[in-house]
Structure formats: C-alpha cells, structure tokens
Design a protein around this motif. Sequence first.
Motif, PDB file in Angstrom:
ATOM      1  N   CYS A 308       0.848  -1.192   0.000  1.00 26.71           N
ATOM      2  CA  CYS A 308       0.000   0.000   0.000  1.00 26.71           C
ATOM      3  C   CYS A 308       0.884   1.242   0.000  1.00 26.71           C
ATOM      4  CB  CYS A 308      -0.870   0.049   1.248  1.00 26.71           C
ATOM      5  SG  CYS A 308      -1.981  -1.336   1.391  1.00 26.71           S
ATOM      6  N   GLY A 309       0.372   2.311  -0.579  1.00 23.05           N
ATOM      7  CA  GLY A 309       1.004   3.621  -0.496  1.00 23.05           C
ATOM      8  C   GLY A 309       2.426   3.619  -1.021  1.00 23.05           C
ATOM      9  N   GLN A 356       6.742  -1.493   5.557  1.00 21.83           N
ATOM     10  CA  GLN A 356       7.669  -0.963   6.555  1.00 21.83           C
ATOM     11  C   GLN A 356       7.292  -1.506   7.929  1.00 21.83           C
ATOM     12  OE1 GLN A 356       9.323   0.866   9.645  1.00 21.83           O
ATOM     13  NE2 GLN A 356       7.220   1.520   9.359  1.00 21.83           N
ATOM     14  N   SER A 357       6.023  -1.332   8.284  1.00 26.07           N
ATOM     15  CA  SER A 357       5.588  -1.661   9.647  1.00 26.07           C
ATOM     16  C   SER A 357       5.422  -3.157   9.852  1.00 26.07           C
ATOM     17  CB  SER A 357       4.245  -0.983   9.923  1.00 26.07           C
ATOM     18  OG  SER A 357       3.280  -1.453   8.990  1.00 26.07           O
ATOM     19  N   GLY A 358       5.098  -3.864   8.782  1.00 29.50           N
ATOM     20  CA  GLY A 358       4.783  -5.294   8.920  1.00 29.50           C
ATOM     21  C   GLY A 358       3.417  -5.513   9.541  1.00 29.50           C
ATOM     22  N   THR A 360       0.444  -3.473   8.309  1.00 33.11           N
ATOM     23  CA  THR A 360      -0.641  -2.890   7.510  1.00 33.11           C
ATOM     24  C   THR A 360      -1.710  -3.961   7.250  1.00 33.11           C
ATOM     25  OG1 THR A 360       0.860  -1.321   6.543  1.00 33.11           O
ATOM     26  CG2 THR A 360      -1.149  -1.772   5.299  1.00 33.11           C
ATOM     27  N   VAL A 406       5.397   9.850  10.422  1.00 30.65           N
ATOM     28  CA  VAL A 406       4.290   9.063   9.880  1.00 30.65           C
ATOM     29  C   VAL A 406       4.482   8.780   8.388  1.00 30.65           C
ATOM     30  CG1 VAL A 406       1.829   9.226   9.339  1.00 30.65           C
ATOM     31  CG2 VAL A 406       2.641   9.639  11.655  1.00 30.65           C
ATOM     32  N   ALA A 407       4.894   9.772   7.624  1.00 30.31           N
ATOM     33  CA  ALA A 407       5.101   9.537   6.191  1.00 30.31           C
ATOM     34  C   ALA A 407       6.460   8.863   5.981  1.00 30.31           C
ATOM     35  CB  ALA A 407       5.027  10.849   5.429  1.00 30.31           C
ATOM     36  N   SER A 408       6.437   7.862   5.145  1.00 33.33           N
ATOM     37  CA  SER A 408       7.618   7.022   4.946  1.00 33.33           C
ATOM     38  C   SER A 408       8.643   7.701   4.044  1.00 33.33           C
ATOM     39  CB  SER A 408       7.111   5.747   4.269  1.00 33.33           C
ATOM     40  OG  SER A 408       7.947   4.690   4.502  1.00 33.33           O
ATOM     41  N   LYS A 493       3.946  12.451  -1.066  1.00 33.23           N
ATOM     42  CA  LYS A 493       4.570  13.161   0.063  1.00 33.23           C
ATOM     43  C   LYS A 493       3.990  14.558   0.196  1.00 33.23           C
ATOM     44  CE  LYS A 493       5.879  10.292   1.634  1.00 33.23           C
ATOM     45  NZ  LYS A 493       6.438   8.970   1.519  1.00 33.23           N
ATOM     46  N   GLU A 496       0.422  14.393   1.652  1.00 29.49           N
ATOM     47  CA  GLU A 496       0.411  14.004   3.068  1.00 29.49           C
ATOM     48  C   GLU A 496       0.961  15.088   3.975  1.00 29.49           C
ATOM     49  OE1 GLU A 496       1.522   9.568   3.806  1.00 29.49           O
ATOM     50  OE2 GLU A 496       3.042  10.475   2.545  1.00 29.49           O
ATOM     51  N   VAL A 617      -1.396   1.352   9.292  1.00 29.04           N
ATOM     52  CA  VAL A 617      -2.843   1.325   9.126  1.00 29.04           C
ATOM     53  C   VAL A 617      -3.312  -0.091   9.457  1.00 29.04           C
ATOM     54  CG1 VAL A 617      -4.739   1.801   7.537  1.00 29.04           C
ATOM     55  CG2 VAL A 617      -2.635   3.141   7.419  1.00 29.04           C
TER      56      VAL A 617
HETATM   57  C1  F6R Z   1       3.292   7.292   2.836  1.00 32.33           C
HETATM   58  C2  F6R Z   1       3.160   6.228   3.794  1.00 32.33           C
HETATM   59  C3  F6R Z   1       2.131   5.195   3.548  1.00 32.33           C
HETATM   60  C4  F6R Z   1       2.710   3.797   3.832  1.00 32.33           C
HETATM   61  C5  F6R Z   1       1.599   2.739   3.708  1.00 32.33           C
HETATM   62  C6  F6R Z   1       2.124   1.340   3.908  1.00 32.33           C
HETATM   63  O1  F6R Z   1       4.249   8.212   3.213  1.00 32.33           O
HETATM   64  O2  F6R Z   1       3.864   6.181   4.779  1.00 32.33           O
HETATM   65  O3  F6R Z   1       1.618   5.263   2.257  1.00 32.33           O
HETATM   66  O4  F6R Z   1       3.735   3.545   2.917  1.00 32.33           O
HETATM   67  O5  F6R Z   1       0.609   3.006   4.659  1.00 32.33           O
HETATM   68  O6  F6R Z   1       2.707   1.195   5.158  1.00 32.33           O
HETATM   69  P1  F6R Z   1       3.629  -0.031   5.477  1.00 32.33           P
HETATM   70  O7  F6R Z   1       4.853   0.094   4.645  1.00 32.33           O
HETATM   71  O8  F6R Z   1       3.913   0.060   6.941  1.00 32.33           O
HETATM   72  O9  F6R Z   1       2.848  -1.261   5.119  1.00 32.33           O
END
Ligand code: F6R
Length: 620
Positions: A308-309, A356-358, A360, A406-408, A493, A496, A617
Amino acid sequence: MCGIVGYVGEVGLGERSVEVLLGGLKRLEYRGYDSAGVAVIDADGRLDSRKKAGKLKMLIDDLEATPLVDGRTGIGHTRWATHGGPTDSNAHPHLADDGRLALIHNGIIENFSELKAELVSEGVEFQSETDSEVAAHLVARAYRAGGGDLAEALRMVVNTLHGAFTLLVVHADQPGLVVGARRNSPLVVGLGDGENFMGSDVAAFIAHTRRAMSIGQDQLVSIRPDSVEVVDFEGRPVETTEFEVDWDASAADKGGWSSFMAKEISEEPEAVANTLLGRAVDGAVTLTDLDGVREQLLTVDRVIVIACGTAAYAGILGKYAIEQWARIPVEVELAHEFRYRDPVLDARTLVVSISQSGETMDTLMAVKYAREQGAQVLSICNTQGSTIPRESDAVIYTHAGPEVAVASTKAFVAQGTALFLLGLHLATLRGTLTAEQIAEQVTDLQAIPEKITRVLESSDRIRTLAGWMADTRSVLFLGRHVGYPIALEGALKLKELAYIHAEGFAAGELKHGPIALIEPGQIVFVIVPSPRDPRSLHPKVVSNIQEIRARGARVIAIAEEGDAAVLPFADEVLHIPLAAPLFESLLAVVPLHIFGMELAAAKGLDVDQPRNLAKSVTVE
Ligand code: F6R
C-alpha cells in the motif's frame, strides 16, 4: 493505528508505572495522536486513570497538574479515532461499569453494535461512542462470573468478538498483572529484569529492554514482574521465541534534528547501505534469508507485488528490476484491491509483500489470502517482531532502523534496495544475467549511499525553493520508467505533508489527458531519465518539458549532473549524480522527500504527524 503499552514491575523497582507508560506512549505517538490515556493500579488495589483528547502533551500536562496514584502495573494508549470522534470520553482506557477494570484496544470490533445493544438492554450505561468500551464491560462481567481469573475472562470474551483487536486489561484486584490478547492487530512483549512490558511495537519498551517476544495470531499473554505466559484462544499453552531488537533507544530519538522526518531523510544513505550489508559482497548477491525457498524461487513463473502507499511505489521499482534482470513477469497491485478481486494464484506464483511496519492490515490480509490460495509469499519488511513476516514463507528485512515520522521516507529507499537485491538474486538463481553483469550492478548499487549523501548536500537549495512555493495550491510530477513511481511518491509526500493537491503521472501519458491541467504558473516537477539511458527516453521527456513549458508551466527538473539538454527549458534543475538507470530512482526520490518536508515546514505544519494519518494502518 493506535499505540498500546502495558507495564508490570516488581516492588524493588519502585512505583513508576506512570513514567514508564508515558515514556512508551511518547515513542508510540506516531501510531495515533488524537487522544491518549493511562490507567494504573497501586499496591492497595486502587485503579486510577486519566485520558485526554489531543496530542499526548495534553495528557502529560494534565498529569503534571494533578498526578495519578502511582503503582507498578498499568496500561497506556494513544488513539487514532475510528468509532467516535477524538474526545476525552472516547479516549482509552475504558473502564467497566464497576470501575475496577480498565481496557485499551487497537483495531475494530465489527460486531460491537449487537454486543452493545445486549449490554444496554441489561442496564449497562456507556460512557463513550467507541466499539472498544463494549469489551471492557464484557470482560468485567466474565471476570465476576468466572470467579476472578482475568486471563480466562479475557479469553472468553475474545472468542465472542469479530474483527481486529489487540486488547490489554488490568483489574484493581490484580496488581502485578496485565493481560493482553491479539487478533489481526499487533502485540509484542518486552522482557525486562524484574519487569515486563507489552507494546504495539518494540518502540514502546526499547528504553528499558531490547529482549522481545512477538505474540502470534489469536494468542493471549499474561505478564507479571517475573513471568510471561502465553496461551491460544482455546487456552492451550503456546511455545514462544525471543528475539533481540537490533536497534536501541537512541535510534528512536530525534538526535538533535528538528523533526523525525528530517532525521530519517538524513538516514537514507545508511538505510540503503545497511540493507545491502552482507548481501552484496564481492560482486555477487547472497540472500541467505531466502535459502528456505530456493527451490520455489527457481520454479516461479509469475511475481505479484502487493503493498500500500509508498511501499507499493517501491514495488514498481521491483517490477522493472525483476522483469529486466530475471525475465519473470511482475504485476504490482495495491493489497486492498488484490484480495477482493479473486486473483488467479498457484504454487508457481511468488507474491512479494512490502511493508515498513509489517502490520498494515490490507497487506497482511492479502498475504494470508495469497498463502491460502497456494502461492509462495516473500515479504520485505522493516520491523522485527511484526505480523507480516510471521505469516510469510520468507522475509527480507530492510535495515532502515525505526521510522517514526508518519510519512515514509528512508523505508522507501530501503525497500527499493531490497527489491533490487531480490531482482539480482533471482537473476543469479535463474542464470538470466552473467556473473559480470551482476557484478556491474552490485558495484553500482553499492555506490548509491554515497551518492544519496551528495544529493542531501543540496537540501538548502530545495528549502529555498519550497519557501517560495508555500502558497502553491497544486503541483504535478512527471516521470518515465523508474521515474514514474518516483513521480507518484513525490506527489504522495506533498499531499500528506503539505496538504497540497498533487498528482504524479507517467510522462508518456501527458498528452492523453493530464496536459489539460497545465495553465500558466502550474508547477511541474519532471524526473528526467539519464541521457545515457539505453531506451532513449531522455529526448522524449525533454520534449514533454517543452510542451508544458509552452503552455506556461514552471518546470523543476530533476536531472543527472551534466545533462545540458534540460537547462534551456527548465526553470530550476536539481542535479543528481550519475547512476545506472534503475538506481537513479533512489537518488531522484531524495529531493522530493526533502521538498515535501520543507514545503510543509514553510507552511508551519507538523511534518512528523500530518493530520488524519497514522503510521501503520492496522484497520481496513
Ligand atoms: C506514505 C506512507 C504510507 C505507507 C503505507 C504502507 O508516506 O507512509 O503510504 O507507505 O501506509 O505502510 P507499510 O509500509 O507500513 O505497510
């Protein structure tokens, strides 16, 4: 989405649960920040709690003005509202009607309306509009009916709930005990010396211990100062495994930067270098992480990337790399679209999930779905102890370190790097590139961290540019080939962080519609491919620049050093060092990360915690 922390400590460690909980919540605030609360039980069995709408600071100020009783047992929560607005009463913890049990929740209890109606008909008065409060009343009732076994009471209740939840409960009768349960929502235990912790992620307790244990799907955990007991939802004991967190508390601090985002962008070179470490050696790629699925990687005939995202945009980089190098067809799909469209999958399909978070939820559900359909699932993840790696056949960890804003940002370049490694690994296994070709790519990839450092040196110029554009209402981003996902990332970016309308387009699509948006003054970022690009995309993108310039657009080009062809047509050129065509993406994205952050800062916005967003999320 919400942040959860639980704590129990032995007598000798003192009455400090409020301090431990608030410290954990500070590190978890990036998960949710519309309200926060804590509940504590003191040694005499008094339960005290406080909760406040707004950022954590509101709660801290309130507790400073009027302290809570303190003790050695407690739970804390930062909220990202789903059911019920961000008010004091909707904040967690929720107390049961007898006031002796407190509960916090992350997730959504889907059948809460039916359960609430039943409780209301029995005379329970609700204090909030949340789904979570239902669970507090139900556990308190089960506790009373079951003769005072808190873990058993929670176990009975979770078996009646539908949806996603991590629940933590404490009871005034049980100082020294916190019980947690999880389904489709994260929970990790921190193992201390005479004290134990729970958290939505390890950041909750990293200041106290690096020893951790992840809690599996449908499991329930009871922590006491000297013990941790895990059972499944049937009450059967579960074997657990510990892991050591590979970063420490200082990595999760701002370290003198104005924001976590500024710090994390500055760490982009390190994120790439650490992801390469031990995997790109002597001109070859060695992904021992994938040894267990070697045979499957040899036979897959299709790859589907789900994410996602920002992670999905990184996935597009993976598509271009894997197709070019390993000659396997790759589709990239948003996880939430994938699982609801009845995709055709079999044992020869490799699903690559990126997160990133593992945690979502959409990606996690898509992973589970893909495995149920017989596909192999490989995950690219940045967070140890998280759920998606546990649900996958294999995992490549990115080593970007904790990402708090929060934003990756740094996770994106680490994900791109991991995908490039995967592409080269597949090409090695399947013999689609020669050893020399692989060595050439590896050498180029290893040079990327130093080149990103050079891009970071142009931050001041980008800041000035962003300062000029603080009143801009719309920005477009164009790119081709790997420049396309970078255009999407640049636009995301900006939306957001700076709340500006922004769109990313494939430059080739311009004349098929988006060019109608161009009017005098419209700002357009163009990611220009290298003039050395073998596909000859450079002149095509330079033509695009001329087309939009002719219609009054202001063009900011991101172009390779020495690219003289763009100079006459662009209003500004941001230079990036020379790199192999696929790896240019990891350089071109950096000015866009800086731009989004600086434009938000110029507008006086909080770049770390943009409105309405949560870091992971964990609900659909
Ligand atoms: C954008 C952002 C989000 C995440 C998305 C997936 O800056 O941070 O779009 O990339 O919510 O999150 P993860 O990578 O944790 O699954």
